[in-house]
Design a protein around this motif. Structure first.
Motif: not given
Lengths: 337, 276
Positions: A20-26, B185-193, B224-230, B239-242
């Motif tokens: 608990i406490g880490y959902q903001k980090e996904g 740790g997966f970021p959704y980034l806004a600001g793409l051209n 941020s981690i190995p995962t299925p994705g489109g 760099r490690r995001l997670f």
């Protein structure tokens, strides 16, 4: 002190009450699917409610106890035996060194929880011992248990030891013993077949037509095989649920019990390993007091949703906490007697 | 057992997402905003079941919403309330999770009403842009194209640009983390051209390696981690995001600014060894 996994079963993982406490980090919450069952199991062996235990899914493992132990099994009755003799659910069980616990392939419910007095010695990752399969952290090396795993246990508390010595004094010369008593069903009932699951309307409820809304509460849903710890995919009578107007939604938070409806119109109920955010319309939210029933529905099982108010849902939540408190107090007395 | 009872039901929002004027869910940043002079309007507040409360600040994502959510998160980081468990910022919403039994002082109060009070107290404190909010900037080195970015050709073709132009446009922009979700740790980034906006892959990959930098529609992000994705993969970062062993396991948080810095394959290999 340790447990040896002779065979792992279908999916046996180490879980506590979640990260608990880490959902903001996904980072997802994980934790026991049937948290109530794990809490009860822990209380039955004198542990804190949040101690890590084993979550056993449908086909149980075969486990050898390398030292004397006090355990409790709650949740689904997957026909457990110790040294070949049937063992009862929902009570403290003393097992002597070398005893083997296993499960029959048939049973009722979906998930059994095993608590061990003193808990399991696995490292805490981000303040939890729960296994997070996708990220490979927590529990036993971030994965389900497998054959040959030896899980260390810190060993039982003085209270647990004292308790089983009293059990042994009453009936010596046995390899294992179970308490004759069990919590009153008013405090902890365990799984039910084809349960009715109470829910409150979700944030996007009003975007569904009145017909869709009524249909959602009226239908009987089957939990399909494409269901796991992340969520149950449900199949109804074929009537798809649809928004009055198709929408593009920005992702927002979702939680355990969120019922979301993807475009194809069959709802998905999110469970312990749900993602932190989702972009599908949320038609309903299961009340916390019914998570235990929901988590015990096996693939192929049937459920219905029943609408309750938010006030009712929160009263049910508080009632469940009062039950747990009552159980904790009763067990404290039992174990010291 | 409870001494509280509710007179009126908490309102489920009658939001109509169908308003066609706002189909573009990513707005341009608000103009003419001078610090300290703007009073933020009241968000919509509604429950997410018996243990969640949602603040919806807007129906479209823009700089103002992002700033408000960030200000609330900063406030919540300091706040100590028994039974308040955690919060989840998203594009236009902030969701708070709570334990109804604990926030209601073991059933003595109405839990949802109590949470509404807590949220209102927060909004009363956080009602104007905060002057001290300098955003954190994180630079992410990326080796673009080649085996690290197998879809760069497809993105270039879709945009009618060369691969070098795709790299330039992707690396020159400044991004804001709109939210962290989907994976740890997966970021959704806004600001793409806008020129680089490319639809997702028709057939998602069964496994996308960690560190892959991708594009999906008007969004860009980093696996941020190995995962299925489109998402369309245009490069990879060493760099490690997670980082599960750190107290802040996600490198990025909602509101952080991100810049991508192109690196060579040799630099990638070297930094990758360093990170592991």
């Amino acid at each position: 002190m340790s447990l040896s996994i002779i065979s792992p079963g279908l999916l046996t993982t180490i879980q506590d009450l979640g990260r608990i406490g880490y959902q903001k980090e996904g980072i997802i919450v994980s934790g026991a699917m049937d948290a109530l069952a794990l809490r009860v199991a822990n209380l039955l062996v004198g542990n804190p409610e949040n101690e890590a235990g084993l979550e056993v899914t449908l086909l149980g493992p075969k486990i050898r106890f390398d030292e004397d132990q006090l355990i409790a099994l709650t949740g689904a009755n997957l026909a457990p035996t110790i040294n070949g003799q049937a063992v009862k659910m929902n009570r403290p069980v003393f097992v002597c060194q070398g005893s083997v616990l296993q499960f029959a392939p048939q049973g009722s419910g979906c998930r059994t929880y095993m608590a061990i007095a003193g808990g399991l010695s696995v490292p805490t990752v981000l303040r939890s011992r729960s296994t997070y399969l996708q990220a490979g952290i927590g529990g036993r090396q971030g994965r389900a248990l497998k054959t040959g795993d030896v899980i260390a246990c810190p060993g039982p508390s003085a209270v647990a030891k004292q308790f089983w010595q009293k059990m042994l004094a009453a009936t010596p010369h046995k390899t294992w013993l179970q308490a004759a008593w069990t919590p009153s069903p008013e405090l902890y009932q365990g799984p039910q077949a084809n349960p009715s699951i109470r829910a409150v309307p979700g944030p996007e409820y009003s975007l569904f037509s009145t017909d869709c809304q009524q249909n959602f509460w009226a239908q009987e849903y089957t939990v399909t095989l494409a269901s796991n710890r992340m969520g149950y995919r449900l199949r109804g009578d074929g009537t798809a649920l649809a928004l009055m107007q198709p929408e593009e939604m920005l992702s927002s938070a979702v939680s355990f019990g969120t019922v979301q409806v993807p475009a194809e119109g069959n709802p998905i109920v999110l469970l312990a390993d749900h993602q932190t955010t989702g972009g599908y319309p949320r038609i309903a939210q299961v009340v916390t007091a019914d998570f235990s029933l929901l988590a015990q529905v096996p693939p192929g099982g049937k459920i219905r949703f029943r609408e309750v108010s938010l006030a009712k849902a929160q009263r049910l939540y508080c009632q469940q906490e009062l039950n747990i408190r009552q159980l904790r107090q009763a067990l404290r007395l039992k174990m010291r007697l | 057992m409870q001494r509280w009872s509710r007179t009126s039901q908490a309102q489920i929002p009658a939001t109509n997402f169908a308003d066609k004027r706002e189909l573009n869910l990513f707005n341009q940043p608000m103009q003419n905003q001078r610090r300290g002079q703007i009073q933020w309007s009241q968000p919509q507040i509604y429950p997410l079941g018996d243990s969640g409360i949602v603040l919806q600040f807007s129906r479209v994502y823009n700089a103002e919403v992002q700033q408000r959510i960030r200000a609330c998160c900063t406030y919540l980081d300091q706040l100590q309330v028994t039974g308040l468990l955690e919060y989840v910022p998203a594009y236009t919403t902030l969701t708070l999770y709570y334990n109804p039994w604990l926030v209601s002082e073991e059933g003595r109060l109405d839990p949802y009403a109590r949470m509404t009070e807590i949220v209102q107290a927060m909004l009363a404190q956080v009602h104007t842009p905060q002057p001290e909010m300098a955003p954190t900037l994180v630079e992410i080195p990326v080796c673009y194209g080649g085996k690290w970015g197998p879809d760069i050709e497809e993105v270039a073709r879709y945009a009618g640009l060369s691969e070098a132009e795709v790299v330039r446009l992707h690396a020159e922009a400044e991004y804001v983390v709109a939210m962290v979700g989907f994976a740890p740790g997966f970021p959704y980034l806004a600001g793409l051209n806008k020129q680089l906006a490319t639809p997702r892959k028709h057939q998602p990959r069964t496994l996308v390696p960690a560190g892959s930098v991708g594009i999906a529609g008007q969004q860009t992000g980093v696996y941020s981690i190995p995962t299925p994705g489109g998402w369309q993969l245009i490069g990879r970062t060493p760099r490690r995001l997670f980082r599960p062993r750190q107290e802040n396991p996600s490198l990025l948080r909602a509101g952080y600014q991100v810049r991508f810095v192109p690196i060579t394959a040799a630099e990638f290999e070297q930094q990758n060894r360093h990170e592991s």
